[in-house]
Design an enzyme around this catalytic site. Structure first.
Site, mmCIF file in Angstrom:
data_model
loop_
_atom_site.group_PDB
_atom_site.id
_atom_site.type_symbol
_atom_site.label_atom_id
_atom_site.label_comp_id
_atom_site.label_asym_id
_atom_site.label_seq_id
_atom_site.Cartn_x
_atom_site.Cartn_y
_atom_site.Cartn_z
ATOM 1 N N TYR A 62 75.311 69.247 4.920
ATOM 2 C CA TYR A 62 75.079 69.847 6.231
ATOM 3 C C TYR A 62 74.851 71.344 6.067
ATOM 4 O O TYR A 62 75.722 72.056 5.557
ATOM 5 C CB TYR A 62 76.261 69.598 7.176
ATOM 6 N N ARG A 81 61.390 52.451 41.857
ATOM 7 C CA ARG A 81 61.361 51.418 40.820
ATOM 8 C C ARG A 81 61.764 51.938 39.441
ATOM 9 O O ARG A 81 62.011 51.154 38.534
ATOM 10 C CB ARG A 81 59.975 50.761 40.764
ATOM 11 N N LYS A 137 70.329 72.572 10.614
ATOM 12 C CA LYS A 137 70.224 73.091 11.978
ATOM 13 C C LYS A 137 70.208 74.604 11.945
ATOM 14 O O LYS A 137 70.990 75.204 11.213
ATOM 15 C CB LYS A 137 71.428 72.593 12.793
ATOM 16 N N ALA A 158 53.585 64.410 44.395
ATOM 17 C CA ALA A 158 54.812 64.051 43.681
ATOM 18 C C ALA A 158 55.962 63.842 44.664
ATOM 19 O O ALA A 158 57.119 64.051 44.325
ATOM 20 C CB ALA A 158 55.175 65.153 42.690
ATOM 21 N N ASN A 172 70.095 76.361 -4.912
ATOM 22 C CA ASN A 172 70.278 74.916 -5.074
ATOM 23 C C ASN A 172 71.618 74.531 -4.457
ATOM 24 O O ASN A 172 72.664 75.028 -4.874
ATOM 25 C CB ASN A 172 70.252 74.572 -6.571
HETATM 26 C C1 UD1 Z 1 46.987 54.754 45.960
HETATM 27 C C2 UD1 Z 1 45.657 54.640 46.708
HETATM 28 C C3 UD1 Z 1 44.903 53.411 46.206
HETATM 29 C C4 UD1 Z 1 44.696 53.500 44.715
HETATM 30 C C5 UD1 Z 1 46.036 53.702 44.018
HETATM 31 C C6 UD1 Z 1 45.800 53.993 42.564
HETATM 32 C C7 UD1 Z 1 46.048 55.550 48.925
HETATM 33 C C8 UD1 Z 1 46.254 55.256 50.341
HETATM 34 N N1 UD1 Z 1 45.914 54.507 48.118
HETATM 35 O O1 UD1 Z 1 47.751 53.618 46.337
HETATM 36 O O2 UD1 Z 1 43.634 53.334 46.845
HETATM 37 O O3 UD1 Z 1 44.052 52.329 44.242
HETATM 38 O O4 UD1 Z 1 46.758 54.812 44.563
HETATM 39 O O5 UD1 Z 1 47.009 54.018 41.868
HETATM 40 O O6 UD1 Z 1 45.959 56.703 48.546
HETATM 41 N N2 UD1 Z 1 52.835 60.097 47.584
HETATM 42 C C9 UD1 Z 1 53.340 61.194 48.219
HETATM 43 N N3 UD1 Z 1 53.674 61.109 49.541
HETATM 44 C C10 UD1 Z 1 53.536 59.958 50.241
HETATM 45 C C11 UD1 Z 1 53.008 58.830 49.581
HETATM 46 C C12 UD1 Z 1 52.665 58.931 48.258
HETATM 47 O O7 UD1 Z 1 53.482 62.249 47.615
HETATM 48 O O8 UD1 Z 1 53.840 59.963 51.431
HETATM 49 C C13 UD1 Z 1 52.464 60.205 46.172
HETATM 50 C C14 UD1 Z 1 53.279 59.320 45.260
HETATM 51 O O9 UD1 Z 1 54.391 60.031 44.735
HETATM 52 C C15 UD1 Z 1 52.275 58.990 44.157
HETATM 53 C C16 UD1 Z 1 50.931 59.034 44.853
HETATM 54 O O10 UD1 Z 1 51.141 59.769 46.035
HETATM 55 O O11 UD1 Z 1 52.293 59.952 43.135
HETATM 56 C C17 UD1 Z 1 50.350 57.676 45.167
HETATM 57 O O12 UD1 Z 1 51.180 56.966 46.043
HETATM 58 P P1 UD1 Z 1 51.374 55.403 45.925
HETATM 59 O O13 UD1 Z 1 52.318 54.973 46.954
HETATM 60 O O14 UD1 Z 1 51.649 55.025 44.525
HETATM 61 O O15 UD1 Z 1 49.907 54.886 46.326
HETATM 62 P P2 UD1 Z 1 49.344 53.451 46.052
HETATM 63 O O16 UD1 Z 1 49.852 52.519 47.060
HETATM 64 O O17 UD1 Z 1 49.537 53.088 44.638
#
Ligand code: UD1
Ligand code: MG
Length: 445
Positions: free
Chosen positions: A346, A15, A331, A9, A357
């Protein structure tokens, strides 16, 4: 079966364009991170470590003491998992890597992944076949179906991009090997990141088998922006409505009813179109919720009749057979069995006895701009229409309040209280009044 869940996370979630961290955005009334944690727990996780970025105070306080690890710089998914090393430990067992932005992952799928590792695989990948694989890592397979490596979209050759089987992101890994493999991952790739997915090739180098299981598309549905969030909500609502109907609840127009995931709805409840059942509701058997009603934190007994256009706020606690009609807001109030408030009322911070009633337009005046005060209405009391009950105030059992009263003092059991100006009649005055006006005289003339 037990395993350690590592939930990533630490991503920026840019985005979402939000002041709120992405994992705390809600689906079905729950933070996305809560969905991941609940699925892990339901699948048997005995330790759940969430990986956060520095400064993620909101998520830390949301976690409320649950274990987390900090990834100092966002150097990729492999680096993120490595950050969980101390918190997760590397004793024998299974670790499942999950993402905090895939809220619809099911416990059943997590179990299937863990079982694969228990059965001897080094890594079990959640694979899926999306309509459009662009952007996902592709699973490169041996002839026997084993996975030899995962190639990220940006690093893939044109031929590899033709592969339809993709990495859903979630994977179960033999825990005692996980961190050793991560130590060997490099950032020599198109993004310059440490990819978790590179551990697949490393396992193969070590002669450790890597397999995949195919999971449903919703299991791995990632949320990147608000449109994804709405799609996940739609998918979840579809599940919740279906489950409600299977449990014996009538939804007349299911696509217009919104259910919080924690709603407890007993059988033979009928929910009419355009109803929102928010968090923390329990609806008793045979109750009818008429159209356009909004409920949150409400507990209703059996055979109540609610709405149309009712608003039940947190702390509403209605006994069996209670009627709460149109444009009534309730509430923090308890209504005893068979109590009625049918129109335009209310009821706040009140205790309403059984069979009382409450007439149209009654207001419990519970707030003086500083404090909130309680109104007590006894069993079988009758509150005439358009009364104001100025709290703190108590109306005795069986008492009758005359319509239009403003009640500021307690009223005893079985008393009649009327607090309004008497009617003053001037016989034949209406005709004289009209004659004067027609003659063009002003009001004083
Ligand atoms: C990743 C997978 C990809 C897969 C896809 C599925 C890798 C390298 N690639 O790509 O193969 O098809 O998910 O959705 O794993 N995160 C961190 N720290 C970081 C980078 C990411 O905690 O440094 C967390 C993000 O918050 C997210 C998750 O890891 O919850 C995935 O990261 P994201 O950048 O979305 O990976 P994708 O490029 O989608
Ligand atoms: Mg992603």
């Amino acid at each position: 079966m037990s395993f350690t869940a590592i939930i990533l996370a630490a991503g920026k979630g840019t985005r979402m364009k939000s002041a709120l961290p992405k994992p705390l955005h809600r689906v079905g009334g729950h933070a996305m991170l809560a969905w991941s944690i609940d699925a892990a727990r339901a699948a048997g996780a005995d330790r759940i470590v969430t990986v956060l970025s520095p400064g993620s105070d909101d998520i830390q306080s949301w976690l409320d003491g649950a274990p987390f690890a900090i990834q100092q710089d966002q150097l990729g998914t492999g680096d993120a998992v490595a950050a969980a090393r101390d918190a997760a430990g590397d004793e024998e067992g299974v670790a499942i890597v999950m993402f905090a932005d895939t809220p619809l992952v099911s416990a059943a799928s997590l179990k299937r992944l863990a079982e694969g590792v228990e059965a001897g695989a080094g890594i079990v990948i959640a694979g899926f076949e999306p309509d459009n694989p662009a952007g996902y890592g592709r699973l490169v397979q041996e002839k026997d179906g084993r996975v030899s490596r995962i190639v990220e979209d940006r690093d893939a050759s044109a031929g590899e991009r033709e592969i339809g089987l993709c990495n859903g992101g979630i994977m179960a890994v033999r825990r005692e090997s996980l961190f050793g493999w991560l130590d060997r991952v490099t950032n020599d790739n198109a993004k310059g990141e440490y990819y978790l997915t590179d551990i697949v090739a490393l396992a193969n180098e070590d002669g450790v088998p890597v397999i995949h299981v195919v999971v449903g598309e919703h299991d791995v549905m990632g949320i990147n922006d608000r449109a994804d969030l709405a799609r996940a909500e739609a998918a979840l609502q579809g599940r919740l409505r279906q489950a409600a109907m299977e449990a014996g609840i009538t939804l007349i127009a299911p696509e217009t009813v919104f259910l919080s995931a924690d709603a407890v709805i007993e059988r033979d409840v009928i929910i009419e179109p355009h109803v929102v059942i928010g968090a923390g509701c329990h609806i008793g058997e045979g109750t009818i919720i008429h159209a356009f009603s909004h409920l949150e934190g409400a507990r209703l007994g059996a055979c109540c009749v609610i709405g149309p256009y009712a608003r039940l706020r947190p702390g509403t606690d209605a006994g069996d057979g209670v009627k709460i009609g149109n444009f009534v807001e309730v509430k923090k109030s308890r209504l005893g069995e068979g109590a009625k408030a049918n129109h335009l009322t209310y009821v706040g911070d009140a205790e309403v006895g059984a069979e009382a009633n409450i007439g149209a337009g009654t207001i419990t005046c519970n707030y003086d701009g500083f404090g909130k005060y309680r109104t007590l209405i006894g069993e079988g009391a009758f509150i005439g229409s358009n009364s104001s009950l100025v709290a703190p105030v108590s109306i005795g059992a069986g008492a009758i309040i005359g319509a239009g009263s403003t009640i500021t003092e307690d009223v005893g059991d079985n008393a009649i209280a009327v607090a309004r100006a008497d009617t003053r009649e001037q016989p034949a005055a209406a005709g004289k009044f009209r004659d004067k006006r027609r003659a063009g005289k002003d009001r004083k003339g």
